[in-house]
Design a protein around this motif. Sequence first.
Motif, PDB file in Angstrom:
ATOM      1  N   GLU A 126       0.839  -1.203   0.000  1.00 15.56           N
ATOM      2  CA  GLU A 126       0.000   0.000   0.000  1.00 15.56           C
ATOM      3  C   GLU A 126       0.878   1.258   0.000  1.00 15.56           C
ATOM      4  OE1 GLU A 126      -3.058   1.436   3.272  1.00 15.56           O
ATOM      5  OE2 GLU A 126      -3.316  -0.675   2.777  1.00 15.56           O
ATOM      6  N   LYS A 127       1.924   1.224   0.828  1.00 14.49           N
ATOM      7  CA  LYS A 127       2.807   2.394   0.934  1.00 14.49           C
ATOM      8  C   LYS A 127       3.521   2.677  -0.386  1.00 14.49           C
ATOM      9  CE  LYS A 127       4.092   2.070   5.835  1.00 14.49           C
ATOM     10  NZ  LYS A 127       5.167   1.581   6.727  1.00 14.49           N
ATOM     11  N   ILE A 128       4.090   1.635  -0.999  1.00 16.24           N
ATOM     12  CA  ILE A 128       4.910   1.902  -2.185  1.00 16.24           C
ATOM     13  C   ILE A 128       4.043   2.347  -3.360  1.00 16.24           C
ATOM     14  CG2 ILE A 128       5.019  -0.455  -3.182  1.00 16.24           C
ATOM     15  CD1 ILE A 128       7.909   2.067  -2.874  1.00 16.24           C
ATOM     16  N   LEU A 129       2.810   1.847  -3.430  1.00 12.10           N
ATOM     17  CA  LEU A 129       1.906   2.310  -4.495  1.00 12.10           C
ATOM     18  C   LEU A 129       1.590   3.795  -4.297  1.00 12.10           C
ATOM     19  CD1 LEU A 129      -0.538  -0.737  -4.760  1.00 12.10           C
ATOM     20  CD2 LEU A 129       1.297  -0.115  -6.348  1.00 12.10           C
ATOM     21  N   LYS A 130       1.392   4.191  -3.055  1.00 11.23           N
ATOM     22  CA  LYS A 130       1.094   5.593  -2.753  1.00 11.23           C
ATOM     23  C   LYS A 130       2.306   6.470  -3.068  1.00 11.23           C
ATOM     24  CE  LYS A 130      -1.277   8.297   0.686  1.00 11.23           C
ATOM     25  NZ  LYS A 130      -1.957   8.303   1.970  1.00 11.23           N
ATOM     26  N   VAL A 131       3.484   6.000  -2.668  1.00  7.59           N
ATOM     27  CA  VAL A 131       4.715   6.760  -2.930  1.00  7.59           C
ATOM     28  C   VAL A 131       4.883   6.969  -4.436  1.00  7.59           C
ATOM     29  CG1 VAL A 131       7.236   6.644  -2.842  1.00  7.59           C
ATOM     30  CG2 VAL A 131       5.896   6.037  -0.830  1.00  7.59           C
ATOM     31  N   ARG A 132       4.722   5.882  -5.189  1.00 11.26           N
ATOM     32  CA  ARG A 132       4.911   5.983  -6.651  1.00 11.26           C
ATOM     33  C   ARG A 132       3.916   6.971  -7.270  1.00 11.26           C
ATOM     34  NH1 ARG A 132       8.861   5.747 -10.198  1.00 11.26           N
ATOM     35  NH2 ARG A 132       8.178   7.883  -9.954  1.00 11.26           N
ATOM     36  N   ALA A 133       2.714   6.975  -6.741  1.00 17.31           N
ATOM     37  CA  ALA A 133       1.681   7.862  -7.295  1.00 17.31           C
ATOM     38  C   ALA A 133       1.979   9.326  -7.018  1.00 17.31           C
ATOM     39  CB  ALA A 133       0.320   7.487  -6.715  1.00 17.31           C
ATOM     40  N   HIS A 134       2.795   9.605  -6.013  1.00 16.72           N
ATOM     41  CA  HIS A 134       2.981  10.992  -5.600  1.00 16.72           C
ATOM     42  C   HIS A 134       4.419  11.475  -5.696  1.00 16.72           C
ATOM     43  CE1 HIS A 134      -1.127  11.342  -4.366  1.00 16.72           C
ATOM     44  NE2 HIS A 134      -1.031  10.259  -3.629  1.00 16.72           N
ATOM     45  N   CYS A 135       5.314  10.692  -6.320  1.00 22.77           N
ATOM     46  CA  CYS A 135       6.689  11.204  -6.447  1.00 22.77           C
ATOM     47  C   CYS A 135       7.135  11.158  -7.904  1.00 22.77           C
ATOM     48  CB  CYS A 135       7.661  10.431  -5.550  1.00 22.77           C
ATOM     49  SG  CYS A 135       8.162   8.845  -6.186  1.00 22.77           S
ATOM     50  N   ARG A 136       8.053  12.051  -8.228  1.00 24.47           N
ATOM     51  CA  ARG A 136       8.565  12.144  -9.601  1.00 24.47           C
ATOM     52  C   ARG A 136       9.676  11.122  -9.817  1.00 24.47           C
ATOM     53  NH1 ARG A 136      12.480  15.123 -11.947  1.00 24.47           N
ATOM     54  NH2 ARG A 136      13.053  16.126  -9.972  1.00 24.47           N
ATOM     55  N   LEU A 137      10.606  11.028  -8.877  1.00 24.43           N
ATOM     56  CA  LEU A 137      11.739  10.093  -8.998  1.00 24.43           C
ATOM     57  C   LEU A 137      11.754   9.162  -7.801  1.00 24.43           C
ATOM     58  CD1 LEU A 137      14.796  12.242 -10.126  1.00 24.43           C
ATOM     59  CD2 LEU A 137      14.035  10.148 -11.192  1.00 24.43           C
ATOM     60  N   LEU A 138      11.728   7.880  -8.070  1.00 27.42           N
ATOM     61  CA  LEU A 138      11.751   6.910  -6.963  1.00 27.42           C
ATOM     62  C   LEU A 138      13.107   6.218  -6.953  1.00 27.42           C
ATOM     63  CD1 LEU A 138       8.859   4.539  -5.984  1.00 27.42           C
ATOM     64  CD2 LEU A 138      11.236   3.857  -5.737  1.00 27.42           C
ATOM     65  N   VAL A 139      13.794   6.295  -5.828  1.00 25.72           N
ATOM     66  CA  VAL A 139      15.120   5.693  -5.672  1.00 25.72           C
ATOM     67  C   VAL A 139      14.994   4.443  -4.802  1.00 25.72           C
ATOM     68  CG1 VAL A 139      17.475   6.039  -4.826  1.00 25.72           C
ATOM     69  CG2 VAL A 139      16.209   7.974  -5.816  1.00 25.72           C
ATOM     70  N   SER A 140      15.397   3.314  -5.341  1.00 28.73           N
ATOM     71  CA  SER A 140      15.408   2.059  -4.596  1.00 28.73           C
ATOM     72  C   SER A 140      16.728   2.014  -3.827  1.00 28.73           C
ATOM     73  CB  SER A 140      15.304   0.914  -5.619  1.00 28.73           C
ATOM     74  OG  SER A 140      14.955  -0.280  -5.021  1.00 28.73           O
TER      75      SER A 140
END
Length: 177
Positions: free
Chosen positions: A68-82
């Motif tokens: 749930e968290k990572i889907l929300k993060v992806r929806a609201h951030c421009r660049l996602l760093v693993s």
Amino acid sequence: MSKARVATLWLDGCSGCHMSLLDMDERLLELAGKIDIVFSPLVDNKEFPENVDVALVEGAVSSEEDLEKILKVRAHCRLLVSLGDCAVTANIPSMRNPFKVKDVMNRAYVETATLNPGAPRESVPTLRPQARPIHEFVNVDVYVPGCPPSADTIYTVLTEILAGGCPDLSAKTRFGA
Ligand code: SF4
């Protein structure tokens, strides 16, 4: 010039990647002039905000809550760093993958309990069948291996992203480093 909106969070990790982030020491002060930390275990903000420029995510996706968290993060951030081996490969959390969830819970809360054996019914996120890397669920823009990645590596990642570039980490870090 407006500051970049940066978030950090952890999923199934040990927080070691965040400790490495803090190890940037005085360089944090330099970065503070360029970024606002808008969400993080290090600040008191309970809701992941909208319009985040960069999200640094530690840990694997192991529970329904992580997903749930990572889907929300992806929806609201421009660049996602693993960030770190657990995020990139599932690393340590994936050691439970050969076993069934009920056997893992039994091992943790019954077989090895010295007091009140029994799996908790509340406040423990429901585990998914396996711990998996972040990119299996959402698009990842930058992969930063290392267990943990060094403070130097994290600094390079952040400064190059803030300068509009794409960090080349080939000489900076490696899995398990
Ligand atoms: S990559 Fe290593 S330091 Fe980072 S969360 Fe996983 S085990 Fe901890």
